[in-house]
Enzyme design. Structure first.
Site, PDB file in Angstrom:
ATOM      1  CD  GLU A   1      -3.254  -0.964   1.887  1.00  0.00           C
ATOM      2  OE1 GLU A   1      -3.326  -0.039   2.707  1.00  0.00           O
ATOM      3  OE2 GLU A   1      -4.183  -1.788   1.723  1.00  0.00           O
TER       4      GLU A   1
ATOM      5  CD  GLU B   1      -3.830  -5.924   3.637  1.00  0.00           C
ATOM      6  OE1 GLU B   1      -4.689  -5.126   4.078  1.00  0.00           O
ATOM      7  OE2 GLU B   1      -2.605  -5.724   3.718  1.00  0.00           O
TER       8      GLU B   1
HETATM    9  C1  BGP Z   1      -4.659  -2.123   4.930  1.00  0.00           C
HETATM   10  C2  BGP Z   1      -3.301  -2.433   5.509  1.00  0.00           C
HETATM   11  C3  BGP Z   1      -3.264  -3.405   6.629  1.00  0.00           C
HETATM   12  C4  BGP Z   1      -4.527  -3.486   7.449  1.00  0.00           C
HETATM   13  C5  BGP Z   1      -5.822  -3.267   6.686  1.00  0.00           C
HETATM   14  C6  BGP Z   1      -7.031  -2.971   7.516  1.00  0.00           C
HETATM   15  O1  BGP Z   1      -4.699  -0.793   4.542  1.00  0.00           O
HETATM   16  O2  BGP Z   1      -2.438  -2.935   4.515  1.00  0.00           O
HETATM   17  O3  BGP Z   1      -2.098  -3.226   7.355  1.00  0.00           O
HETATM   18  O4  BGP Z   1      -4.435  -2.990   8.687  1.00  0.00           O
HETATM   19  O5  BGP Z   1      -5.729  -2.221   5.767  1.00  0.00           O
HETATM   20  O6  BGP Z   1      -7.024  -1.631   7.894  1.00  0.00           O
HETATM   21  P1  BGP Z   1      -7.213  -1.142   9.379  1.00  0.00           P
HETATM   22  O7  BGP Z   1      -6.202  -1.870  10.170  1.00  0.00           O
HETATM   23  O8  BGP Z   1      -6.976   0.325   9.340  1.00  0.00           O
HETATM   24  O9  BGP Z   1      -8.600  -1.491   9.742  1.00  0.00           O
END
Ligand code: BGP
Length: 461
Positions: A162, A361
């Site tokens: 990201e 993800e």
């Molecule tokens: C993405 C990231 C992760 C993860 C996920 C969920 O942006 O790559 O590291 O955390 O989102 O987001 P959050 O943790 O803010 O709910």
């Protein structure tokens, strides 16, 4: 093969990242990363213990094996390998990942390694971080060690997680800098770092595959008013295509470049930079998808606040403004849920780049509750994931070449900015933001559901 089935060797997986799951933040020689030193609001956990995966990885991998995972996507903490980001190698850090990878291989789980997931070494940050071009060399040296030490067993690599969110939502991610101009200079350096890592991987591990992993959310226009369409195209360009055009074609997206020029934030590009970037050819596109995003034309005299995060688009003054999509429901944490948007995004990425895709993800953060009998009924997670996998299947029938799916997250871990209470895992970890408890692992209802999805190769949803 019916067009509605996944390939036989489809990589059913799940994801985590080092700084969100491992804990042991200062053990066995690990140095501090920017995530270890960032300001944490009251009531939200820091990243010191996380899910204590560092000590419990064998128990966790046993559970991943029972879940039936074919792949596990995790990241390596740069500061375990080089506590200062450069200099002496920390052999204890190497040993930890040797053991982790061996354990995965023993359980026939393919390791999918993210080289860099938001956790820049703090010592490098003190020297200017990604604004300083020498960080690129430190990164390459770190990559070289990973490829040399782990390349015999790791054939699936992801360069940078990201990058677009580090630039667009640096506050939420914990990678803030002073100005947007500086951020876009960092962006350029990150592109160079990813390109050089891609080339180095191909050189040192010829049978490995490597690609970028941005967060891609297709941008919808709020209405069919042409002004909204232009707004959506601009947002698509600066949020999505800038990153993939650079990774795949090695050129700046023209709409994104125009946006940077108008804002006077375009980066300085040195002679030779674009040749390096365009020489790197990723083998696949890895991307993270949580939701679509909707924008409209920028309204006059509107001041935008800074309350956005990865899936909440505030806008860019003078270009577009985020808006809600009345056709979509929201998660507990205000992110829109759009399974069809997943198919839309997959089609678009495939159409633009013609490369295999691995989803690194996808998931829903929620307040999970343990019932008195110890069960966790996370039907909302099953609902979210099954509706997304259904659309993934349809995308495959559209001709999109999808090679794997790794939902976020394999096990509960700490969210980027909303603590432990925002849970994503198939496996519950018994702790709260302010209380570590016994960190016991408990299989959620979604664990048993995903087990069936995997064993039926996506037929039973
Ligand atoms: C993405 C990231 C992760 C993860 C996920 C969920 O942006 O790559 O590291 O955390 O989102 O987001 P959050 O943790 O803010 O709910």
């Amino acid at each position: 093969m019916s067009k509605h089935t996944f390939k036989k060797d489809f990589l059913w997986g799940a994801s985590t990242s080092a700084y969100q799951v491992e804990g042991a933040y200062n053990l066995d020689g690990k140095g501090l990363s920017i995530q270890d030193v960032k300001d944490i609001p009251d009531g939200i956990s820091d990243f010191k213990v996380c899910s204590d995966h560092y000590h419990k990885f064998k128990e966790d991998i046993k559970l991943f094996s029972e879940l039936g995972l074919k792949g596990y996507r995790f990241s390596i903490a740069w500061t375990r390998i080089f506590p200062n980001g450069e200099g002496e190698i920390n052999e204890k850090g190497i040993l930890f990942y040797h053991n982790l990878i061996d354990e995965l291989v023993k359980h026939h789980i393919t390791p999918i390694v993210t080289i860099y997931h938001f956790d820049l070494p703090y010592e490098l940050e003190k020297k200017g971080g990604w604004s300083n071009r020498s960080t690129i060399d430190a990164f390459l040296n770190y990559c070289k060690v990973l490829f040399e030490r782990f390349g015999d067993r790791v054939k699936h690599w992801v360069t940078i997680n990201e990058q677009n969110m580090m630039i667009l939502h640096s506050g939420a991610i914990g990678t803030s800098v002073n100005s947007q101009k500086e951020l876009y200079q960092q962006n350029h350096h990150l592109f160079l770092a990813a390109a050089r890592a891609t080339n180095l991987c191909h050189q040192l591990i010829p049978d490995a595959k490597i690609g970028p992993a941005p967060n891609i959310s297709y941008i919808y226009p709020k209405t069919c008013n042409p002004n909204d369409i232009i707004a959506a195209q601009t947002c698509n360009a600066i949020r999505n295509w800038l990153y993939l055009d650079m990774a795949v074609h090695g050129r700046y997206n023209n709409i994104a470049w125009d946006f940077m020029k108008k804002k006077k934030i375009e980066p300085a590009i040195l002679v030779g930079d674009m040749e390096i970037i365009s020489s790197a050819k990723p083998d696949y596109i890895a991307f993270n998808y949580y939701s679509s995003i909707t924008v409209k034309a920028y309204g006059e005299n509107i001041i935008l606040d800074d309350t956005g995060d990865q899936q909440i688009e505030v806008g860019e003054e003078g270009f577009f403004m985020g808006d809600d999509n009345e056709y979509l429901e929201l998660s507990d944490f205000g992110w829109e849920i759009d399974p069809l948007g997943f198919r839309v995004t997959l089609r678009e990425v495939s159409d633009r780049y013609h490369l295999p895709i691995i989803i690194t993800e996808n998931g829903i953060g929620a307040y999970d509750k343990v019932n008195l009998d110890g069960s966790i009924e996370d039907d909302y997670r099953i609902d979210y994931l099954s509706r997304h996998i259904e659309q993934l299947k349809l995308a495959v029938s559209d001709g999109v070449d999808v090679i794997g799916y790794c939902p976020w997250s394999a096990i509960d871990l700490i969210s980027t900015h909303q603590g432990f209470k925002k849970r994503y895992g198939f496996i519950y970890v018994n702790r709260e933001d302010n209380q570590l408890k016994d960190l016991k692992r408990i299989k959620k209802k979604s664990f048993y559901w995903y087990q069936k999805v995997i064993s039926s190769n996506g037929k039973e949803l």
